[in-house]
Design an enzyme around this catalytic site. Sequence first.
Site, mmCIF file in Angstrom:
data_model
loop_
_atom_site.group_PDB
_atom_site.id
_atom_site.type_symbol
_atom_site.label_atom_id
_atom_site.label_comp_id
_atom_site.label_asym_id
_atom_site.label_seq_id
_atom_site.Cartn_x
_atom_site.Cartn_y
_atom_site.Cartn_z
ATOM 1 N N ALA A 20 0.801 -1.239 0.000
ATOM 2 C CA ALA A 20 0.000 0.000 0.000
ATOM 3 C C ALA A 20 0.827 1.279 0.000
ATOM 4 C CB ALA A 20 -1.014 0.032 1.142
ATOM 5 N N ALA A 21 2.150 1.186 -0.149
ATOM 6 C CA ALA A 21 2.941 2.424 -0.237
ATOM 7 C C ALA A 21 2.540 3.201 -1.503
ATOM 8 C CB ALA A 21 4.428 2.107 -0.260
ATOM 9 N N GLY A 22 2.407 2.475 -2.615
ATOM 10 C CA GLY A 22 1.986 3.123 -3.864
ATOM 11 C C GLY A 22 0.585 3.704 -3.733
ATOM 12 N N ASP A 23 -0.299 2.977 -3.044
ATOM 13 C CA ASP A 23 -1.671 3.472 -2.857
ATOM 14 C C ASP A 23 -1.682 4.735 -2.002
ATOM 15 O OD1 ASP A 23 -2.535 1.255 -4.276
ATOM 16 O OD2 ASP A 23 -2.799 0.057 -2.460
HETATM 17 O O1 RIB Z 1 -1.615 -2.242 -3.339
HETATM 18 C C1 RIB Z 1 -1.807 -3.113 -2.268
HETATM 19 C C2 RIB Z 1 -3.125 -3.799 -2.394
HETATM 20 O O2 RIB Z 1 -3.116 -4.607 -3.548
HETATM 21 C C3 RIB Z 1 -3.456 -4.740 -1.261
HETATM 22 O O3 RIB Z 1 -4.117 -4.118 -0.187
HETATM 23 C C4 RIB Z 1 -4.263 -5.837 -1.944
HETATM 24 O O4 RIB Z 1 -5.590 -5.886 -1.528
HETATM 25 C C5 RIB Z 1 -4.146 -5.553 -3.432
HETATM 26 O O5 RIB Z 1 -5.271 -4.968 -3.939
#
Ligand code: RIB
Length: 311
Positions: A258-261
Site C-alpha cells: 500500500a505504499a503506492g496506494d
Molecule cells: O496495493 C496493495 C493492495 O493490492 C493490497 O491491499 C491488496 O488488496 C491488493 O489490492
Amino acid sequence: MSKEMKQGSVLIMGSINTDLVARSPHLPRPGETISGHEFSQISGGKGANQAVAAARIGGRVAMAGCVGGDANGALRLAGLEAEGIDCSAVETDPSVPTGVAIVTVADDGQNTIVVVPGSNGQVTPEMVKRHEAVIKAADVVVCQLETPWDSVYATLVTARRFGKLTVLNPAPATGPLPPEWLPLIDYLVPNEVEAAILAGLPVESQSGARRAAKELQREGARNVIVTLGSQGAYLLPEAGGEGTHYPAPKVSAVDTTAAGDTFIGVFAAQLASRQPIEAAISLAQRAAAISVTRAGAQPSIPTRQEVDSAS
Ligand code: RIB
C-alpha cells in the site's frame, strides 16, 4: 479561507479487498513451502487503500465499488465509512464473496500479492452510470485496474465528460493500455514494474523511468509519474522536457504493501485542493515513506498530523 474550505473532493472508483497476510522470513520460491510467523486479516484493495489515504490526509472522499454480501463486505464498508468516506456508490452484491488478496510479506519488507477479485469483478459500466452523480460532484477522479477494464473506461469517459481531472494507477498492469484511454488520463501513475509493462522497456532506474515515460507520452499519455520505491519518483510533465526526479525520504522498510496506494491517494487529494504538482508529489512521498515503516495496507497509512509531525 479555512483549511477545511480549501479541500477539494476525490472520487476513487476501485477495488475493496480483505488482505490475508502471512509474514515469512523470505518470499517462497515456486514449489517451495516455508513456515510463516504471523497471519492477519487486514482491510486492503488498491481502490480502498487510496480512498483511505486521501481521507486521512484531509481530503473529502467518495468511493465507488462493490462488496459481497458476506461478513468481510460489511466489515470493509464499515471501515471506509468510519474514515468519513462517502460510500453511497459502493454496492453490495450478495451473490459473490468480497474480494481477497493473498499477501506474503518477507522480513525485508518485500511482498507478493495474488488478488481474487470476487465482488470487484461485479463493477460494470452500468453501475458507473448509476453513480454518475458522485463523479460529477468530484474534483479529481481516480481509478486502478483491479475492477473490470470496461468499468474503468466508463469512469474515465464520464469524468472527462464532466471536465474532471483524472488519475489512473495502472495496477495491476498486464500489457499496454488501449490507445483511446490515454487522452482521458491527466496523470498516469505506474510504479517501475507497471511502467516497464506498459512501455515495453526495462525500468530499473531514473533513466529507465524517463525512457518509459517518454515512450508512454509518444503513445499519447499526458503527465506521467513513475514511482520508484526507495529510488523516489519521476515526473514527466505534459509539456515534455527532461522531467524531474524526486528523491524518496530514507526509511527502514517493514512492509511496502500500500505504499503506492498511499502515494496516489495523497497525491489525488492534493490535486483536488489545487496544490502545485511538486508539493503534491512531495507530500505523497512523505506519506508513502511513513506507510512502509508499518505493517499492513490500511493500518499503515498515516494521517495528516502524522505526516506533518514527521517532517
Ligand atoms: O496495493 C496493495 C493492495 O493490492 C493490497 O491491499 C491488496 O488488496 C491488493 O489490492
